[in-house]
Design a protein around this motif. Sequence first.
Motif, PDB file in Angstrom:
ATOM      1  N   ASP A 100       0.869  -1.174   0.000  1.00  0.00           N
ATOM      2  CA  ASP A 100       0.000   0.000   0.000  1.00  0.00           C
ATOM      3  C   ASP A 100       0.909   1.228   0.000  1.00  0.00           C
ATOM      4  O   ASP A 100       1.440   1.635   1.033  1.00  0.00           O
ATOM      5  CB  ASP A 100      -0.895  -0.024   1.246  1.00  0.00           C
ATOM      6  CG  ASP A 100      -1.849   1.170   1.277  1.00  0.00           C
ATOM      7  OD1 ASP A 100      -1.665   2.106   0.457  1.00  0.00           O
ATOM      8  OD2 ASP A 100      -2.758   1.161   2.116  1.00  0.00           O
ATOM      9  N   ARG A 101       1.091   1.800  -1.182  1.00  0.00           N
ATOM     10  CA  ARG A 101       2.072   2.889  -1.320  1.00  0.00           C
ATOM     11  C   ARG A 101       1.717   4.105  -0.467  1.00  0.00           C
ATOM     12  O   ARG A 101       2.590   4.901  -0.133  1.00  0.00           O
ATOM     13  CB  ARG A 101       2.194   3.311  -2.783  1.00  0.00           C
ATOM     14  CG  ARG A 101       2.492   2.168  -3.766  1.00  0.00           C
ATOM     15  CD  ARG A 101       3.774   1.436  -3.437  1.00  0.00           C
ATOM     16  NE  ARG A 101       4.243   0.636  -4.563  1.00  0.00           N
ATOM     17  CZ  ARG A 101       4.905  -0.498  -4.458  1.00  0.00           C
ATOM     18  NH1 ARG A 101       5.181  -1.006  -3.269  1.00  0.00           N
ATOM     19  NH2 ARG A 101       5.314  -1.147  -5.531  1.00  0.00           N
ATOM     20  N   SER A 102       0.430   4.245  -0.122  1.00  0.00           N
ATOM     21  CA  SER A 102       0.049   5.420   0.670  1.00  0.00           C
ATOM     22  C   SER A 102       0.619   5.318   2.088  1.00  0.00           C
ATOM     23  O   SER A 102       0.647   6.296   2.830  1.00  0.00           O
ATOM     24  CB  SER A 102      -1.474   5.558   0.719  1.00  0.00           C
ATOM     25  OG  SER A 102      -2.019   4.535   1.537  1.00  0.00           O
ATOM     26  N   LEU A 103       1.077   4.115   2.456  1.00  0.00           N
ATOM     27  CA  LEU A 103       1.663   3.947   3.791  1.00  0.00           C
ATOM     28  C   LEU A 103       3.187   4.109   3.776  1.00  0.00           C
ATOM     29  O   LEU A 103       3.851   3.938   4.790  1.00  0.00           O
ATOM     30  CB  LEU A 103       1.295   2.567   4.354  1.00  0.00           C
ATOM     31  CG  LEU A 103      -0.204   2.327   4.572  1.00  0.00           C
ATOM     32  CD1 LEU A 103      -0.475   0.907   5.029  1.00  0.00           C
ATOM     33  CD2 LEU A 103      -0.764   3.324   5.593  1.00  0.00           C
ATOM     34  N   MET A 104       3.749   4.415   2.607  1.00  0.00           N
ATOM     35  CA  MET A 104       5.200   4.607   2.535  1.00  0.00           C
ATOM     36  C   MET A 104       5.529   6.081   2.780  1.00  0.00           C
ATOM     37  O   MET A 104       4.854   6.962   2.258  1.00  0.00           O
ATOM     38  CB  MET A 104       5.732   4.153   1.160  1.00  0.00           C
ATOM     39  CG  MET A 104       5.797   2.633   1.024  1.00  0.00           C
ATOM     40  SD  MET A 104       6.086   2.033  -0.658  1.00  0.00           S
ATOM     41  CE  MET A 104       7.821   2.426  -0.913  1.00  0.00           C
ATOM     42  N   ASP A 105       6.563   6.302   3.587  1.00  0.00           N
ATOM     43  CA  ASP A 105       6.976   7.674   3.887  1.00  0.00           C
ATOM     44  C   ASP A 105       8.063   8.084   2.886  1.00  0.00           C
ATOM     45  O   ASP A 105       9.243   7.811   3.082  1.00  0.00           O
ATOM     46  CB  ASP A 105       7.504   7.741   5.323  1.00  0.00           C
ATOM     47  CG  ASP A 105       7.929   9.155   5.696  1.00  0.00           C
ATOM     48  OD1 ASP A 105       7.899  10.050   4.812  1.00  0.00           O
ATOM     49  OD2 ASP A 105       8.301   9.371   6.861  1.00  0.00           O
ATOM     50  N   PHE A 106       7.633   8.735   1.814  1.00  0.00           N
ATOM     51  CA  PHE A 106       8.570   9.020   0.724  1.00  0.00           C
ATOM     52  C   PHE A 106       9.600  10.093   1.086  1.00  0.00           C
ATOM     53  O   PHE A 106      10.610  10.224   0.400  1.00  0.00           O
ATOM     54  CB  PHE A 106       7.812   9.371  -0.556  1.00  0.00           C
ATOM     55  CG  PHE A 106       7.148   8.162  -1.163  1.00  0.00           C
ATOM     56  CD1 PHE A 106       7.915   7.154  -1.741  1.00  0.00           C
ATOM     57  CD2 PHE A 106       5.773   8.006  -1.122  1.00  0.00           C
ATOM     58  CE1 PHE A 106       7.321   6.012  -2.276  1.00  0.00           C
ATOM     59  CE2 PHE A 106       5.167   6.872  -1.656  1.00  0.00           C
ATOM     60  CZ  PHE A 106       5.943   5.872  -2.235  1.00  0.00           C
ATOM     61  N   SER A 107       9.361  10.827   2.174  1.00  0.00           N
ATOM     62  CA  SER A 107      10.381  11.810   2.566  1.00  0.00           C
ATOM     63  C   SER A 107      11.663  11.078   2.995  1.00  0.00           C
ATOM     64  O   SER A 107      12.770  11.591   2.841  1.00  0.00           O
ATOM     65  CB  SER A 107       9.863  12.704   3.695  1.00  0.00           C
ATOM     66  OG  SER A 107       9.717  11.948   4.883  1.00  0.00           O
ATOM     67  N   GLU A 108      11.509   9.848   3.504  1.00  0.00           N
ATOM     68  CA  GLU A 108      12.689   9.059   3.894  1.00  0.00           C
ATOM     69  C   GLU A 108      13.463   8.601   2.652  1.00  0.00           C
ATOM     70  O   GLU A 108      14.689   8.485   2.678  1.00  0.00           O
ATOM     71  CB  GLU A 108      12.266   7.848   4.735  1.00  0.00           C
ATOM     72  CG  GLU A 108      11.645   8.211   6.082  1.00  0.00           C
ATOM     73  CD  GLU A 108      12.662   8.769   7.084  1.00  0.00           C
ATOM     74  OE1 GLU A 108      13.856   8.440   6.979  1.00  0.00           O
ATOM     75  OE2 GLU A 108      12.245   9.537   7.976  1.00  0.00           O
ATOM     76  N   PHE A 109      12.743   8.332   1.574  1.00  0.00           N
ATOM     77  CA  PHE A 109      13.395   7.933   0.318  1.00  0.00           C
ATOM     78  C   PHE A 109      14.149   9.126  -0.269  1.00  0.00           C
ATOM     79  O   PHE A 109      15.255   8.991  -0.784  1.00  0.00           O
ATOM     80  CB  PHE A 109      12.350   7.391  -0.674  1.00  0.00           C
ATOM     81  CG  PHE A 109      11.787   6.054  -0.263  1.00  0.00           C
ATOM     82  CD1 PHE A 109      10.846   5.951   0.758  1.00  0.00           C
ATOM     83  CD2 PHE A 109      12.226   4.888  -0.871  1.00  0.00           C
ATOM     84  CE1 PHE A 109      10.341   4.717   1.155  1.00  0.00           C
ATOM     85  CE2 PHE A 109      11.727   3.644  -0.479  1.00  0.00           C
ATOM     86  CZ  PHE A 109      10.785   3.566   0.529  1.00  0.00           C
ATOM     87  N   GLU A 110      13.514  10.296  -0.146  1.00  0.00           N
ATOM     88  CA  GLU A 110      14.154  11.530  -0.616  1.00  0.00           C
ATOM     89  C   GLU A 110      15.434  11.785   0.187  1.00  0.00           C
ATOM     90  O   GLU A 110      16.466  12.152  -0.369  1.00  0.00           O
ATOM     91  CB  GLU A 110      13.162  12.690  -0.427  1.00  0.00           C
ATOM     92  CG  GLU A 110      13.445  13.904  -1.271  1.00  0.00           C
ATOM     93  CD  GLU A 110      13.356  13.637  -2.770  1.00  0.00           C
ATOM     94  OE1 GLU A 110      12.274  13.264  -3.242  1.00  0.00           O
ATOM     95  OE2 GLU A 110      14.382  13.797  -3.455  1.00  0.00           O
ATOM     96  N   LYS A 111      15.352  11.526   1.479  1.00  0.00           N
ATOM     97  CA  LYS A 111      16.509  11.726   2.361  1.00  0.00           C
ATOM     98  C   LYS A 111      17.649  10.786   1.955  1.00  0.00           C
ATOM     99  O   LYS A 111      18.814  11.182   1.909  1.00  0.00           O
ATOM    100  CB  LYS A 111      16.076  11.453   3.811  1.00  0.00           C
ATOM    101  CG  LYS A 111      17.142  11.689   4.858  1.00  0.00           C
ATOM    102  CD  LYS A 111      16.519  11.608   6.263  1.00  0.00           C
ATOM    103  CE  LYS A 111      17.397  10.835   7.218  1.00  0.00           C
ATOM    104  NZ  LYS A 111      16.700  10.447   8.450  1.00  0.00           N
ATOM    105  N   PHE A 112      17.298   9.543   1.632  1.00  0.00           N
ATOM    106  CA  PHE A 112      18.319   8.578   1.209  1.00  0.00           C
ATOM    107  C   PHE A 112      19.030   9.090  -0.044  1.00  0.00           C
ATOM    108  O   PHE A 112      20.259   9.074  -0.138  1.00  0.00           O
ATOM    109  CB  PHE A 112      17.682   7.204   0.943  1.00  0.00           C
ATOM    110  CG  PHE A 112      18.677   6.171   0.471  1.00  0.00           C
ATOM    111  CD1 PHE A 112      19.352   5.371   1.385  1.00  0.00           C
ATOM    112  CD2 PHE A 112      18.962   6.017  -0.883  1.00  0.00           C
ATOM    113  CE1 PHE A 112      20.288   4.431   0.951  1.00  0.00           C
ATOM    114  CE2 PHE A 112      19.898   5.084  -1.324  1.00  0.00           C
ATOM    115  CZ  PHE A 112      20.558   4.285  -0.404  1.00  0.00           C
ATOM    116  N   ILE A 113      18.236   9.568  -1.009  1.00  0.00           N
ATOM    117  CA  ILE A 113      18.822  10.047  -2.268  1.00  0.00           C
ATOM    118  C   ILE A 113      19.716  11.268  -1.997  1.00  0.00           C
ATOM    119  O   ILE A 113      20.821  11.378  -2.534  1.00  0.00           O
ATOM    120  CB  ILE A 113      17.706  10.372  -3.289  1.00  0.00           C
ATOM    121  CG1 ILE A 113      16.964   9.078  -3.671  1.00  0.00           C
ATOM    122  CG2 ILE A 113      18.286  11.049  -4.536  1.00  0.00           C
ATOM    123  CD1 ILE A 113      15.715   9.283  -4.506  1.00  0.00           C
TER     124      ILE A 113
END
Length: 446
Positions: free
Chosen positions: A26-39
Amino acid sequence: MDQIMSESSILHLQRAIQCKTISNKDRSLMDFSEFEKFIENIRTDFPTIFASGQIERFVGYSLLIKLPGKSDLPPIGLMGHFDVVPVREENWVEPPFSGVIRDGYVYGRGTLDMKGHVISMLEAVESLLSDGFEFERDVYIMLGHNEETGSILPDSGATAIRDHLKQQGVYFSMVVDEGGALIDGKSLGIDGTVALIGVGEKGYLDIELTASQSGGHASMPPRKSAMAQIFEAAVSLEKNKFPSDFNDATNAMFDALIPQMKQPLKFLFSHRQLFKPLLLKVMTDQPDTAAVLRTTCVATMASGSFAPNVLAQKATVVCNVRIIPGESVESVRNRVQTMIGSEIEVKLHNGTEPTDISPSNIREFEIIQETTREYYPHFKAIAPYLMVAATDSRVYHGMAKGVYRIAPFEISKEDMKTVHADNERVLIENYLKGIEFFKSLIRKRL
Ligand SMILES: [Zn+2]
């Protein structure tokens, strides 16, 4: 590697672990700010890669980095993913997203699967580039952000990158991803550790079986209920196993291992066509070896009526199937339908064909073998094998001379158990060795 280099490499891994890049279907449960931080982190930590590479993003967060080489020889692809599976924090001895160092280990979700692998790979490329090393071939670094939920989902980052590269007409010399394994060679007549390099993957299929009846009260049941019908079907599928046989991947594995085997296994495997019935019998008795010799089918879910005194109008069982190379989604469906009869409805979900088997007699494979031998001379043998789990690298079969799943680190049996489990950790010494491993591997192909 000097002290300062090692320290910064460890710090980069810790910073990567500190990003909570948790995957969810369920992609709505993913915190994409953490993915942005990784990048953002890797952009800061690997400045030369990001300055000299062409960077493209796919499906939001998956990254494709192209580092141009001098020639137009077929490029190499270095794959990885930076999403991780969830944690049960209360069971950890250190917080799972802290990257804390303890007893010579870096602790954290993703240290083994697979931020440790990804960061060591980036360290190697960064170090080669900043030493002025010029790549002969183009190098593509493909980093997926949703591998843990599978490449079959429509928004798979790995598939989007593959589609883009395919459109550009890219054909790789080799693609390298996670998925190598270390096993104890004892059951194969080898004293010591055997390193396995994945050359192919089984297919995947969920089969939903449904029996339908008119229903009614459980006090006046029919001769056979829908539930009994569906259980019989499930039991018959588990009892009548799919046929087992040697395939291209297992044959390549045995050929690589025979020189190290002790008698009598050496003799038996050297004449394995002759001793096939015996060998298959012994090997299919063990779940792990059976899984590389045949399609497996196991019931995983069941449902019936909504109340204890009500007959099920629809009874359903779901079986999970892993398809051996040589068979297909269609051939599995045909066999299942024939076996359980036409009264039971068969629906297929999530079907993915098995991959082809990458060759293990070409230079690309030898390079991985040589590098493994160079850094891990105590391994008794290095052989190709069929992976029973799925990785994103499956999407590159057909687009490369060879797609190989490797393990850059030596991981103990004990530590291996922490993958997708509690207290995942990588031994710092092994992580640093992994960086050297990648440097050597890349130098050899370029
Ligand atoms: Zn992984």
